[in-house]
Design an enzyme around this catalytic site. Structure first.
Site, PDB file in Angstrom:
ATOM      1  N   HIS A  87     -11.048 -12.108  -3.492  1.00 13.11           N
ATOM      2  CA  HIS A  87     -12.155 -11.239  -3.800  1.00 13.11           C
ATOM      3  C   HIS A  87     -13.336 -11.100  -2.817  1.00 13.11           C
ATOM      4  CE1 HIS A  87     -10.710 -11.243  -8.042  1.00 13.11           C
ATOM      5  NE2 HIS A  87     -10.612 -10.012  -7.885  1.00 13.11           N
ATOM      6  N   ARG A 147      -7.767   0.633 -12.873  1.00 13.88           N
ATOM      7  CA  ARG A 147      -6.682  -0.153 -13.080  1.00 13.88           C
ATOM      8  C   ARG A 147      -7.194  -1.163 -14.106  1.00 13.88           C
ATOM      9  NH1 ARG A 147      -4.747  -4.045  -8.515  1.00 13.88           N
ATOM     10  NH2 ARG A 147      -6.638  -5.181  -8.857  1.00 13.88           N
ATOM     11  N   CYS A 204      -2.286   1.476  -2.364  1.00 18.53           N
ATOM     12  CA  CYS A 204      -3.640   0.899  -2.573  1.00 18.53           C
ATOM     13  C   CYS A 204      -3.898  -0.590  -2.113  1.00 18.53           C
ATOM     14  CB  CYS A 204      -4.177   0.887  -3.840  1.00 18.53           C
ATOM     15  SG  CYS A 204      -3.129   0.176  -5.334  1.00 18.53           S
TER      16      CYS A 204
END
Length: 854
Positions: free
Chosen positions: A462, A604, A774
């Protein structure tokens, strides 16, 4: 012949697993199995009785054949070939017979430490000839020269990597002039052996002075004495002979700088190619960019503790209690990590516990208590002294343990804390160095950073994703030696994955010119970022943004995004004690849609599992989390949590719906495996909408991350859109953990198997629904061009990359590249595809520039 025999350590040193050596040729086992030692002496000795069959011209590598015909390579340091023998004295010659413990070479420790990348010395079994290798000491142990290091056990298996006795197929021959500055040394020889293995060919090399040598024999190749400028005849036999020769010719015909990369360096890496080895740290590129700035090492600030103490007895008791509590905390962390299958993490905690039990440290702290200091202050002083000793060590592995020591220092001192610590402000444009970083810690200081370098981490973490979103140069997986880097004007080239702590004035001048040119290009790209991405032959591609927060939505809009192709809703759920409420989620989703002013926004649903875990969810344990409960599979275990998210999404879609037309908000479900799984979610969405009395449902799409989904044309008929997550699709297709730094360089979406799956997915969706990408590959200009040629309708990238990707697409002739696809899809490797596409794009770019001038 004995069933087993032992070899001894050739030098005093710290045991390092081969996979932790910061050089892919050794770490990936290309040369063979073995181990590395970080030397604590200055002389290499023979690990067994045998004969010297190779001595490198540059004296840095010696190969010994033992009495069982096994061949052992002792490679002194990393990148020592570039020293041309300086600082190394050979004590033996080719064909000498040596006995166990005989000195082989002596080296100047100080000189090599200052001029080579590392002193780490691999010991490799390059020709096993039927023997299996067992390491006797544990990683991190200190072994003494002459102590048992390996046990070789007789194995009935064929030697790994051995060439077949006869290779069917074609035979091809090619001649190349070697361009490697240091000739054919261990690393390029290993690459040749890998090329032969990957393409299942027999590959031989011959020169005017030397008969053909099979590339399977490392010592044979090294003994050929091939220097830069030597003409070499390559012969390959096998069905893929021509492809293997292409790769071998490219390897030998390029300078040494290409050896550090899995794929050849692109033209825009030219400045990095001349980077000196001294003061250089390499990692994996996580977010591209180039920056010059001061290096700042981030370490947790120490708690504020009382300097003076109570009576010595009370302070010693208080310190013993604090150490005991820290030990218990580590024991719990170790148990949790072991149960989750993270054994390496558990081993770190175990090592920390052992350090807490070190009587030397405790005795030093007690002496400070006897001098009147409080328990916390005494512990700080004791560990400061130990850290200074380690930092002054010539051994980079021991110096790298300072960070562990600081961690223990903080854990014990926090039990004496009188107030929270404060973090010193960062200088403007600082290049931050840290072992690793949490997303929240990164977000708190990101605005002050010029660049980021992590010793650990992965390109799909992340923090890496957030760095790319901000356009912040970032490299990861640099190794613990990074934590010792210092420099007032360092250079981070995150395109090439290189940090230079002390670049020369000439190097800085070149970098500043490059930065100026890049700034001009950025300004030009920014001026056109809001315009459509229409290729030279009239294809318009939507370029959307991948984001993880409402703030990033505004950033995406400012960078010219055509929409949001992926909002990672799981970031709302991370680093908190409980899940966000439905109203809290709805507010965030509404803010994101409003920021895009009517452009489509794909959100999502919760994608938790594998590398992302929530402390407030208890999921079934599995030995392989990437194949366990994650993505859509979470519904069966946490239906209320997912229903709550659907409600928030439906309400946000209703509240932001334009007066005419469908909602701009769209919902995407991760980790779909088949049509039945998707239909379950589609039915549930309709049920939740009915309960909320919502008539206009948002579009529902499926992520294509699992090969079975890519092979299911029925998904395109059931879904409103498809979006390919190339990170996971490559992971599951290639059976490579996307979180493994050792495999990250090989996780390439342009692998032909992955491209064939994408092609089948697009063909199945044709006429039914649009297909986007993506995954991280959409931000790779080379991969993006191939994906568009395959027929992708949308690319979703990090906000900072939108203008660059649009600019690249405007220079693309889709039909020209599409004509190459049949050939590309039959190639044997991602490397071959990248070379071909790169050459094609360079040619068309030159033609386009010439046409513009005319």
């Amino acid at each position: 012949m004995p069933a087993f025999f032992e070899l001894v350590a050739p030098i005093d040193g710290v045991v390092i697993p081969l996979q932790e050596v910061p050089d892919p040729v050794f770490a990936e086992g290309t040369l063979g199995p073995g181990v590395a030692l970080d030397p604590l002496g200055d002389t290499l000795h023979a690990p067994c009785h045998g004969r010297i069959i190779q001595c490198a011209r540059t004296r840095h590598a010696i190969t010994l054949r033992d009495e069982q015909d096994c061949e052992w390579l002792l490679h002194l340091g990393l990148d020592t070939v570039e020293l041309n023998g300086e600082g190394i004295e050979l004590l033996i010659s080719h064909d000498d017979e040596v006995h166990t413990g005989d000195p082989l070479c002596r080296f100047d420790v100080d000189y090599l430490a200052r001029h080579a990348r590392a002193l780490i010395t691999p010991m490799i079994l390059t020709a096993p000839v039927g023997w299996a290798l067992e390491l006797l000491p544990a990683p991190g142990d200190i072994v003494r020269q002459g102590e048992p290091l390996f046990r070789l056990v007789l194995s009935e298996e064929a030697p790994p990597g051995a060439a077949p006795s006869s290779t069917p197929g074609q035979t091809s021959t090619r001649t190349v002039t070697v361009a490697l500055e240091h000739g054919l040394h261990a690393r390029p020889a290993a690459r040749l052996r890998r090329i032969a293995s990957q393409h299942q060919v027999t590959l031989t090399l011959a020169t005017d002075d030397h008969p053909p040598i099979d590339s399977a024999s490392l010592s044979g190749l090294l003994n050929m004495g091939i220097l830069c400028g030597t003409d070499v005849t390559l012969t390959a036999a096998g069905y893929q002979a021509s492809t293997a020769l292409d790769a071998a010719v490219h390897l030998l015909g390029q300078p040494d700088t290409t050896l550090e990369q899995e794929a050849p360096a692109e033209a825009d890496h030219a400045v990095s190619a001349d980077t000196p080895a001294a003061g250089q740290y390499t990692g994996l590129p996580a977010s591209p960019g180039l920056i010059i700035g001061p290096l700042v090492t981030l370490s947790p600030a120490l708690p504020n503790v009382p300097e003076r103490g109570d009576t010595p007895d009370r302070e010693r008791a208080a310190l013993d209690k604090a150490i005991r509590q820290a030990r218990d905390s580590l024991a719990r962390a170790m148990t949790t990590a072991s149960q989750a299958g993270r054994q390496e993490e558990a081993d770190v905690f175990e090592a920390h516990r052992a350090w807490l039990d070190d009587p030397t440290l405790l005795a030093a702290a007690h002496r400070h208590i006897d001098d009147g200091f409080g328990g916390g202050e005494a512990w700080r002083r004791a560990l400061d002294a130990e850290a200074a000793t380690l930092a002054a060590s010539l051994n980079p592995l021991l110096a790298g343990r300072v960070n562990d020591l600081r961690d223990l220092q903080q854990q014990v001192m926090q039990h004496f804390a009188t107030s929270a610590p404060s973090q010193a402000p960062l200088p403007p444009g600082a290049i931050l160095i840290s072992h690793d970083m949490t997303p929240s810690a990164f977000a708190a200081i990101a605005q002050s950073l010029g660049g980021l370098c992590l010793a650990a981490g992965g390109t799909t973490s992340h923090v890496s994703i957030m760095a790319r979103a901000r356009g912040l140069p970032c490299i990861v997986a640099c190794g613990e030696a990074l934590l010792q880097a210092r420099g007032e004007r360092a250079c981070l080239d995150a395109e090439a994955g290189i940090l230079e702590s002390t670049p020369t004035p000439e190097r800085l001048e070149a970098l500043e010119r490059q930065l100026s040119a890049q700034q001009d290009a950025r300004e030009r790209i920014a001026r056109h970022a809001h315009q459509p991405a229409t290729t030279r032959d009239g294809h318009t591609v939507q370029v959307a943004a991948n984001i993880g927060s409402a703030e990033e939505a505004a950033l995406a809009a400012a960078h010219g995004a055509d929409g949001i192709g992926l909002f990672r809703s799981e970031l709302l759920f991370l680093e908190r004690d409980a899940a966000p409420s439905a109203p809290e989620q709805q507010t965030v989703y509404t803010t994101v849609v409003q920021a895009m002013e009517g452009a489509p926004v794909i959100i999502r649903t919760l994608d938790i599992g594998a590398d992302k875990q929530l402390p407030y969810l208890t999921l079934p344990e599995t030995p392989n989390p990437a194949l366990g409960i994650r993505g859509v599979r979470l519904w069966a275990h946490e239906p209320e949590l997912l229903d709550q998210q659907l409600d928030a999404l439906l309400l946000a879609a209703r509240d932001t719906r334009p007066p005419h037309g469908p909602p701009a908000l769209r919902i995407m479900v991760p980790m779909i495996s088949d049509v039945a799984e998707f239909m379950t979610i589609k039915t549930r969405l309709a049920e939740r909408a009915g309960a909320l009395e919502i008539d206009a449902l948002p579009e529902l799409g499926a992520m294509i991350e699992v090969p079975s989904a890519a092979l299911s044309p029925g998904l395109a008929r059931a879904a409103d859109f498809l979006s390919i997550g190339t990170n996971d699709l490559a992971q599951y297709t290639l059976a490579m953990d996307r979180e493994s730094p050792a495999l990250a360089a090989r996780m390439d979406v342009l692998h032909p198997a992955v491209l064939r799956l994408i092609k089948l997915c697009i063909e199945g969706a044709h006429g039914n629904c649009p297909v986007g990408v993506c995954g991280a590959s959409a931000s790779d200009p080379l991969a993006a061009a191939v994906l568009v040629a395959l027929g992708i309708d949308e690319l979703s990238v990090e906000p900072a990359r939108i203008g660059t990707i649009k600019d690249g697409l405007r220079q693309l002739n889709v039909s020209g590249l599409a004509a190459l696809l049949p050939d590309l899809l039959t190639m044997d490797s991602a490397e071959a595809i990248r070379q071909t596409v790169s050459a094609h794009l360079a040619t068309t770019k030159t033609t386009s520039s010439r046409e513009a001038l005319e």
